[in-house]
Design a protein around this motif. Structure first.
Motif, PDB file in Angstrom:
ATOM      1  N   UNK A 148      22.511 -58.880 -15.284  1.00 38.57           N
ATOM      2  CA  UNK A 148      23.574 -57.957 -15.648  1.00 38.57           C
ATOM      3  C   UNK A 148      23.764 -58.040 -17.162  1.00 38.57           C
ATOM      4  N   UNK A 149      24.084 -56.915 -17.776  1.00 40.77           N
ATOM      5  CA  UNK A 149      24.257 -56.893 -19.216  1.00 40.77           C
ATOM      6  C   UNK A 149      22.959 -56.586 -19.930  1.00 40.77           C
ATOM      7  N   UNK A 150      23.003 -56.635 -21.257  1.00 41.72           N
ATOM      8  CA  UNK A 150      21.850 -56.306 -22.085  1.00 41.72           C
ATOM      9  C   UNK A 150      21.660 -57.375 -23.155  1.00 41.72           C
ATOM     10  N   UNK A 151      20.465 -57.439 -23.767  1.00 39.37           N
ATOM     11  CA  UNK A 151      20.190 -58.472 -24.768  1.00 39.37           C
ATOM     12  C   UNK A 151      21.040 -58.312 -26.021  1.00 39.37           C
ATOM     13  N   UNK A 176      15.034 -47.411 -21.182  1.00 43.48           N
ATOM     14  CA  UNK A 176      13.852 -48.215 -21.468  1.00 43.48           C
ATOM     15  C   UNK A 176      13.779 -48.723 -22.896  1.00 43.48           C
ATOM     16  N   UNK A 177      14.423 -48.028 -23.828  1.00 48.44           N
ATOM     17  CA  UNK A 177      14.255 -48.347 -25.247  1.00 48.44           C
ATOM     18  C   UNK A 177      14.627 -49.792 -25.564  1.00 48.44           C
ATOM     19  N   UNK A 225      27.454 -46.152 -32.177  1.00 47.65           N
ATOM     20  CA  UNK A 225      26.478 -47.233 -32.281  1.00 47.65           C
ATOM     21  C   UNK A 225      25.258 -46.839 -31.454  1.00 47.65           C
ATOM     22  N   UNK A 226      24.103 -47.353 -31.851  1.00 47.14           N
ATOM     23  CA  UNK A 226      22.884 -47.039 -31.116  1.00 47.14           C
ATOM     24  C   UNK A 226      22.974 -47.597 -29.699  1.00 47.14           C
ATOM     25  N   UNK A 234      22.512 -45.546 -26.153  1.00 45.81           N
ATOM     26  CA  UNK A 234      21.468 -45.835 -25.177  1.00 45.81           C
ATOM     27  C   UNK A 234      22.048 -46.206 -23.817  1.00 45.81           C
ATOM     28  N   UNK A 235      23.047 -47.080 -23.812  1.00 44.04           N
ATOM     29  CA  UNK A 235      23.586 -47.582 -22.554  1.00 44.04           C
ATOM     30  C   UNK A 235      24.503 -46.569 -21.888  1.00 44.04           C
TER      31      UNK A 235
END
Length: 375
Positions: free
Chosen positions: A192-195, A307-308, A358-359, A363-364
């Protein structure tokens, strides 16, 4: 209102190299699509590919949009080399053609952001075939991970000794750039979450047959607080792991493990979901999911915005290895957006890039419109 999609869906495939030929076999065998043309700048290569496919009369061309118009194709499969992904996919999207493209999204993170913006401007679906994500064993591992509660650590070991020859053996970071994206993408799928950040070291053992760094270790922090550790080498003969790597996931209610080739195992007293997972697998799975998304209007895994961040993990790891310090993903994304804006030749795509907050949020948080597949 756009016309309904034909069944099977007529497609043209771009790229007649080694991976392109693998895709041609899948496209010819799929009940979901009809391969109506093959594109390559080298028409002799295209002729040889369709002859070997047993379809020598398939129409050929050097331009995907032109051949799609000539054959009535309603989608493009982009299996070109990474440097060609941006121009081929951009042209297709602005011609009203949804695209299924091979990983990586593009040659650079900046070009990948441009393609995400192009998908927004056109309303067309661009899905990346991150094929190793479509593995039923990985899906069952994800089910097991969901039973572990909060996850503290995910690790993958990847040790192989392939002798490819060619461009991989000349790359500066062959392991990180050409292979690790599969493991990074799988970690995003499991967690869960992103880097948020990464610290990475890359090196080349003295016996290596690669010009660049064929070994690497990286630790990513995720927004959930979990850490993902990647340890790997492409010049590690003996006791090799699966191409999928060997995985361990540690959570508050137990541990799950996956060899990469066998069914995953979990050690927990918590109930584990037993719902059936998708039977899709590999590039054939990517194709089936792409066509289903076009027909249903749903947003598939691997949609360009989603995917980015897997490619961003790669670029951040390479930067960290060069700087020998922790790198923030948001800084990498911000610099890539600046580069994308500076390089963009289309005013509408540039405006979309500049209009993002924000990028990461772009994306999210992006929810693509249902793709318009009218010709």
């Amino acid at each position: 209102m756009s016309a309904p999609l034909p069944d099977p869906l007529p497609v043209v495939s771009v790229g007649a190299g080694g991976m392109g030929r693998a895709w041609l076999q899948v496209l010819r065998a799929s009940p979901d699509v009809e391969l109506v043309g093959v594109v390559d700048l080298d028409l002799d290569a295209a002729r040889a590919a369709v002859a070997d496919l047993g379809a020598p009369d398939l129409p050929l061309g050097t331009d995907a949009v032109e051949l799609a118009r000539r054959t009535g194709a309603r989608a493009v499969v982009d299996v070109t080399v990474p440097v060609a992904h941006h121009p081929v996919t951009t042209a297709a999207l602005f011609a009203g053609l949804p695209v299924l493209g091979e990983k990586p999204v593009a040659a650079t993170l900046a070009q990948s952001l441009s393609l995400a913006a192009a998908a927004e401007v056109t309303g067309q679906l661009f899905m990346v075939s991150q094929s190793r994500r479509w593995n039923p064993q990985l899906a069952r591992l994800a089910q097991q991970v969901s039973a572990l509660g909060a996850v503290g650590a995910v690790s993958v070991d990847f040790f192989k000794a392939p002798r490819f020859g060619g461009f991989r053996e000349e790359m500066a970071h062959p392991l990180l750039v050409d292979m690790a994206i599969h493991h990074f993408d799988a970690a995003r799928y499991l967690l869960e979450g992103e880097p948020v950040s990464v610290y990475c070291e890359a090196w080349n053992p003295p016996w290596s047959w690669y010009h660049g760094d064929a070994s690497a270790s990286a630790v990513f922090e995720f927004s959930s607080g979990a850490r993902f550790t990647f340890d790997g080498s492409w010049c590690a003969p003996g006791a090799e792991t699966s191409w999928n790597g060997s995985w361990r996931v540690s959570g508050e209610h137990g541990t799950a493990r996956w060899s990469g080739d066998d069914e995953p195992e979990v050690d927990t007293t918590a109930p584990v979901p037993t719902t059936e997972v998708t039977a899709h697998d590999g590039i054939a799975g990517s194709l089936a999911i792409f066509v289903d998304a076009l027909r249903s209007g749903t947003v598939p895994g691997g949609e360009v915005h989603e995917n980015v961040l897997s490619l961003a993990m790669v670029e951040a790891a390479v930067e960290s290895a060069a700087r020998r310090e922790r790198v923030l993903l948001d800084d990498v994304l911000a610099r890539a957006r600046e580069q994308a804006v500076a390089e963009e030749t289309r005013d509408d795509v540039r405006a979309a890039l500049e209009g993002w907050g924000s990028v990461r949020e772009a994306l999210v948080g992006f929810a693509p419109r249902a793709a318009d597949t009218s010709p």
